[in-house]
Motif scaffolding. Structure first.
Motif, PDB file in Angstrom:
ATOM      1  N   VAL A   1     -78.414  92.166 -21.556  1.00  0.00           N
ATOM      2  CA  VAL A   1     -78.439  90.928 -20.767  1.00  0.00           C
ATOM      3  C   VAL A   1     -79.701  90.129 -21.070  1.00  0.00           C
ATOM      4  CG1 VAL A   1     -78.675  90.003 -18.434  1.00  0.00           C
ATOM      5  CG2 VAL A   1     -76.993  91.785 -18.892  1.00  0.00           C
ATOM      6  N   ILE A   2     -80.837  90.820 -21.073  1.00  0.00           N
ATOM      7  CA  ILE A   2     -82.118  90.128 -21.261  1.00  0.00           C
ATOM      8  C   ILE A   2     -82.237  89.533 -22.655  1.00  0.00           C
ATOM      9  CG2 ILE A   2     -84.619  90.454 -21.356  1.00  0.00           C
ATOM     10  CD1 ILE A   2     -84.285  92.631 -19.209  1.00  0.00           C
ATOM     11  N   SER A   3     -81.964  90.346 -23.681  1.00  0.00           N
ATOM     12  CA  SER A   3     -82.162  89.887 -25.061  1.00  0.00           C
ATOM     13  C   SER A   3     -81.210  88.753 -25.428  1.00  0.00           C
ATOM     14  CB  SER A   3     -81.993  91.056 -26.039  1.00  0.00           C
ATOM     15  OG  SER A   3     -80.696  91.620 -25.930  1.00  0.00           O
ATOM     16  N   THR A   4     -79.944  88.874 -25.068  1.00  0.00           N
ATOM     17  CA  THR A   4     -78.979  87.813 -25.415  1.00  0.00           C
ATOM     18  C   THR A   4     -79.255  86.537 -24.625  1.00  0.00           C
ATOM     19  OG1 THR A   4     -77.409  88.729 -23.798  1.00  0.00           O
ATOM     20  CG2 THR A   4     -77.159  89.413 -26.098  1.00  0.00           C
ATOM     21  N   SER A   5     -79.714  86.671 -23.381  1.00  0.00           N
ATOM     22  CA  SER A   5     -80.047  85.484 -22.579  1.00  0.00           C
ATOM     23  C   SER A   5     -81.235  84.743 -23.174  1.00  0.00           C
ATOM     24  CB  SER A   5     -80.344  85.883 -21.134  1.00  0.00           C
ATOM     25  OG  SER A   5     -79.210  86.445 -20.517  1.00  0.00           O
ATOM     26  N   ILE A   6     -82.217  85.496 -23.689  1.00  0.00           N
ATOM     27  CA  ILE A   6     -83.372  84.866 -24.337  1.00  0.00           C
ATOM     28  C   ILE A   6     -82.924  84.087 -25.569  1.00  0.00           C
ATOM     29  CG2 ILE A   6     -85.485  85.323 -25.639  1.00  0.00           C
ATOM     30  CD1 ILE A   6     -86.012  87.662 -23.716  1.00  0.00           C
ATOM     31  N   ILE A   7     -82.043  84.700 -26.360  1.00  0.00           N
ATOM     32  CA  ILE A   7     -81.534  84.021 -27.557  1.00  0.00           C
ATOM     33  C   ILE A   7     -80.776  82.760 -27.180  1.00  0.00           C
ATOM     34  CG2 ILE A   7     -79.908  84.222 -29.479  1.00  0.00           C
ATOM     35  CD1 ILE A   7     -80.623  87.198 -29.614  1.00  0.00           C
ATOM     36  N   GLU A   8     -79.913  82.851 -26.170  1.00  0.00           N
ATOM     37  CA  GLU A   8     -79.128  81.690 -25.753  1.00  0.00           C
ATOM     38  C   GLU A   8     -80.035  80.587 -25.223  1.00  0.00           C
ATOM     39  OE1 GLU A   8     -75.021  80.776 -23.339  1.00  0.00           O
ATOM     40  OE2 GLU A   8     -76.433  82.170 -22.429  1.00  0.00           O
ATOM     41  N   TYR A   9     -81.022  80.959 -24.419  1.00  0.00           N
ATOM     42  CA  TYR A   9     -81.934  79.967 -23.852  1.00  0.00           C
ATOM     43  C   TYR A   9     -82.720  79.263 -24.957  1.00  0.00           C
ATOM     44  CZ  TYR A   9     -85.244  77.777 -20.648  1.00  0.00           C
ATOM     45  OH  TYR A   9     -85.988  76.853 -19.943  1.00  0.00           O
ATOM     46  N   PHE A  10     -83.286  80.047 -25.883  1.00  0.00           N
ATOM     47  CA  PHE A  10     -84.089  79.460 -26.952  1.00  0.00           C
ATOM     48  C   PHE A  10     -83.239  78.568 -27.847  1.00  0.00           C
ATOM     49  CE2 PHE A  10     -85.639  79.591 -31.347  1.00  0.00           C
ATOM     50  CZ  PHE A  10     -86.890  79.016 -31.178  1.00  0.00           C
ATOM     51  N   THR A  11     -82.009  78.996 -28.152  1.00  0.00           N
ATOM     52  CA  THR A  11     -81.130  78.195 -28.999  1.00  0.00           C
ATOM     53  C   THR A  11     -80.805  76.862 -28.329  1.00  0.00           C
ATOM     54  OG1 THR A  11     -80.137  80.201 -29.924  1.00  0.00           O
ATOM     55  CG2 THR A  11     -78.919  78.147 -30.214  1.00  0.00           C
ATOM     56  N   SER A  12     -80.499  76.906 -27.034  1.00  0.00           N
ATOM     57  CA  SER A  12     -80.206  75.679 -26.295  1.00  0.00           C
ATOM     58  C   SER A  12     -81.413  74.757 -26.289  1.00  0.00           C
ATOM     59  CB  SER A  12     -79.795  76.029 -24.862  1.00  0.00           C
ATOM     60  OG  SER A  12     -79.671  74.861 -24.078  1.00  0.00           O
ATOM     61  N   TRP A  13     -82.584  75.326 -26.038  1.00  0.00           N
ATOM     62  CA  TRP A  13     -83.815  74.525 -25.997  1.00  0.00           C
ATOM     63  C   TRP A  13     -84.089  73.880 -27.351  1.00  0.00           C
ATOM     64  CZ3 TRP A  13     -88.327  75.233 -28.830  1.00  0.00           C
ATOM     65  CH2 TRP A  13     -89.418  74.447 -28.444  1.00  0.00           C
ATOM     66  N   ALA A  14     -83.952  74.666 -28.432  1.00  0.00           N
ATOM     67  CA  ALA A  14     -84.241  74.163 -29.774  1.00  0.00           C
ATOM     68  C   ALA A  14     -83.272  73.045 -30.166  1.00  0.00           C
ATOM     69  CB  ALA A  14     -84.163  75.300 -30.790  1.00  0.00           C
ATOM     70  N   LEU A  15     -81.981  73.243 -29.893  1.00  0.00           N
ATOM     71  CA  LEU A  15     -80.996  72.215 -30.237  1.00  0.00           C
ATOM     72  C   LEU A  15     -81.245  70.926 -29.459  1.00  0.00           C
ATOM     73  CD1 LEU A  15     -77.745  74.377 -30.424  1.00  0.00           C
ATOM     74  CD2 LEU A  15     -78.936  73.285 -32.331  1.00  0.00           C
ATOM     75  N   GLU A  16     -81.633  71.069 -28.194  1.00  0.00           N
ATOM     76  CA  GLU A  16     -81.897  69.866 -27.399  1.00  0.00           C
ATOM     77  C   GLU A  16     -83.149  69.142 -27.896  1.00  0.00           C
ATOM     78  OE1 GLU A  16     -82.402  68.453 -22.738  1.00  0.00           O
ATOM     79  OE2 GLU A  16     -82.191  70.583 -23.228  1.00  0.00           O
ATOM     80  N   LYS A  17     -84.167  69.897 -28.307  1.00  0.00           N
ATOM     81  CA  LYS A  17     -85.384  69.274 -28.821  1.00  0.00           C
ATOM     82  C   LYS A  17     -85.113  68.545 -30.132  1.00  0.00           C
ATOM     83  CE  LYS A  17     -88.509  70.300 -25.780  1.00  0.00           C
ATOM     84  NZ  LYS A  17     -89.231  69.234 -25.039  1.00  0.00           N
ATOM     85  N   ILE A  18     -84.254  69.139 -30.966  1.00  0.00           N
ATOM     86  CA  ILE A  18     -83.998  68.555 -32.284  1.00  0.00           C
ATOM     87  C   ILE A  18     -83.032  67.378 -32.195  1.00  0.00           C
ATOM     88  CG2 ILE A  18     -83.012  69.004 -34.564  1.00  0.00           C
ATOM     89  CD1 ILE A  18     -83.972  71.925 -34.237  1.00  0.00           C
ATOM     90  N   PHE A  19     -81.919  67.583 -31.464  1.00  0.00           N
ATOM     91  CA  PHE A  19     -80.842  66.580 -31.464  1.00  0.00           C
ATOM     92  C   PHE A  19     -80.757  65.768 -30.177  1.00  0.00           C
ATOM     93  CE2 PHE A  19     -79.333  70.051 -34.296  1.00  0.00           C
ATOM     94  CZ  PHE A  19     -79.330  69.333 -35.477  1.00  0.00           C
ATOM     95  N   LYS A  20     -81.596  66.090 -29.177  1.00  0.00           N
ATOM     96  CA  LYS A  20     -81.640  65.340 -27.917  1.00  0.00           C
ATOM     97  C   LYS A  20     -80.349  65.444 -27.104  1.00  0.00           C
ATOM     98  CE  LYS A  20     -85.592  63.884 -29.413  1.00  0.00           C
ATOM     99  NZ  LYS A  20     -86.841  64.526 -28.924  1.00  0.00           N
ATOM    100  N   ILE A  21     -79.557  66.484 -27.320  1.00  0.00           N
ATOM    101  CA  ILE A  21     -78.336  66.692 -26.535  1.00  0.00           C
ATOM    102  C   ILE A  21     -78.194  68.166 -26.211  1.00  0.00           C
ATOM    103  CG2 ILE A  21     -77.069  64.722 -27.474  1.00  0.00           C
ATOM    104  CD1 ILE A  21     -75.660  66.620 -29.348  1.00  0.00           C
ATOM    105  N   LYS A  22     -77.454  68.459 -25.146  1.00  0.00           N
ATOM    106  CA  LYS A  22     -77.142  69.834 -24.772  1.00  0.00           C
ATOM    107  C   LYS A  22     -75.725  70.162 -25.224  1.00  0.00           C
ATOM    108  CE  LYS A  22     -79.994  70.930 -20.722  1.00  0.00           C
ATOM    109  NZ  LYS A  22     -79.953  71.290 -19.274  1.00  0.00           N
ATOM    110  N   LEU A  23     -75.593  71.220 -26.019  1.00  0.00           N
ATOM    111  CA  LEU A  23     -74.254  71.616 -26.462  1.00  0.00           C
ATOM    112  C   LEU A  23     -73.536  72.414 -25.387  1.00  0.00           C
ATOM    113  CD1 LEU A  23     -74.769  72.524 -30.226  1.00  0.00           C
ATOM    114  CD2 LEU A  23     -73.999  70.404 -29.204  1.00  0.00           C
ATOM    115  N   TRP A  24     -74.267  72.978 -24.446  1.00  0.00           N
ATOM    116  CA  TRP A  24     -73.658  73.617 -23.277  1.00  0.00           C
ATOM    117  C   TRP A  24     -74.595  73.432 -22.091  1.00  0.00           C
ATOM    118  CZ3 TRP A  24     -75.350  76.537 -27.514  1.00  0.00           C
ATOM    119  CH2 TRP A  24     -76.479  77.310 -27.310  1.00  0.00           C
TER     120      TRP A  24
END
Length: 269
Positions: free
Chosen positions: A73-96
């Motif tokens: 739970v912890i490791s996959t949540s960290i990956i999901e959170y970081f991926t969401s944050w990175a995509l939003e920083k790069i593309f200025k949108i939330k994919l989820w």
């Protein structure tokens, strides 16, 4: 342990399995096929990344399933959170966005998905991992490197294309927002510039209505006074009611005007 080639192949397989799970999970409620993912191909690298992290870090806890679940739970949540944050920083949108879920962190991760990832970690470690390893072991050694290279080439090309498409989408959204803002500013400017004209036009229209009422005032007053229960069809009743209200309004205004004139005469007299 993995070699670089078997690591890449395993990553690709788990990315494909993750894509299949997401498609089923999202398509059933929608009752139509939903092709999930940032990239175009049938794979979700975020699932491949999560699978490789879980299998690498949690293997020492193989005999303690509850630790596999918790750390999954912890490791996959960290990956999901970081991926969401990175995509939003790069593309200025939330994919989820999980903002509507009862328990979430900035809409990037939520209790429901994290729990599902924990369950998937158990399935991955105790059920899926061994068959995948057996499948990879059946690949001829001389084919491992070419297979891994093809996978890297496919993923790289897809990722580059996806980045270009997403960048174009972001620019289109920004352009639309700028056009909308410009249109709103022009509308505000037009209203401000024409506010006086609009007021004059409104006054003229109401004066025309008053003049129209004055034109039939005497005859209409007599008709209403002579026929207090005057009625007709639904549309006619509305017309009659509006006419009656207009007459009463004008009568009140005329009375008020007469009163003001009398007071002025008395003061000047």
């Amino acid at each position: 342990m993995w070699t670089l080639d078997t690591f890449i192949i395993s990553f690709f397989i788990y990315s494909f399995i993750g894509w299949c799970c997401e498609v089923v999970y999202c398509s059933i409620p929608k009752k139509r096929f939903v092709n999930r993912g940032f990239m175009f191909g049938p794979y979700l690298p975020i699932y491949g990344s999560g699978a490789m992290v879980v299998l690498t870090l949690l293997r020492p806890f193989y005999d303690k399933w509850y630790l596999v679940f918790i750390f999954g739970v912890i490791s996959t949540s960290i990956i999901e959170y970081f991926t969401s944050w990175a995509l939003e920083k790069i593309f200025k949108i939330k994919l989820w966005d999980y903002s509507k879920h009862p328990i979430n962190i900035n809409g990037r991760v939520c209790e429901l998905n994290s729990t599902l990832f924990g369950i998937m970690s158990l399935v991955l470690v105790y059920i899926v991992d061994e068959p995948v390893r057996d499948l990879i072991s059946k690949i001829k050694p001389f084919l491992l490197e070419p297979t891994a290279m093809v996978i890297v080439a496919i993923l790289s090309a897809d990722f580059a294309t996806s980045v270009v498409k997403m960048s174009a989408f972001r620019k289109a959204v920004e352009e639309i927002n700028r056009a909308k803002a410009d249109a709103e500013e022009k509308i505000k400017a037009f209203r401000a510039e024409n506010a006086e004209n609009m007021a004059l036009l409104k006054e003229k229209l109401y004066n025309d209505i008053d003049n129209l009422r004055a034109r039939y005032y005497k005859n209409a007053k007599h008709i209403f006074n002579s026929n207090p229960s005057l009625t007709g069809s639904k549309d006619m009743r509305l017309l009659l009611l509006n006419a009656k209200l207009g007459i009463e309004e004008r009568t009140a205004r005329l009375k008020e005007l007469k009163r003001i004139r009398k007071e002025e005469k008395r003061k000047n007299g």
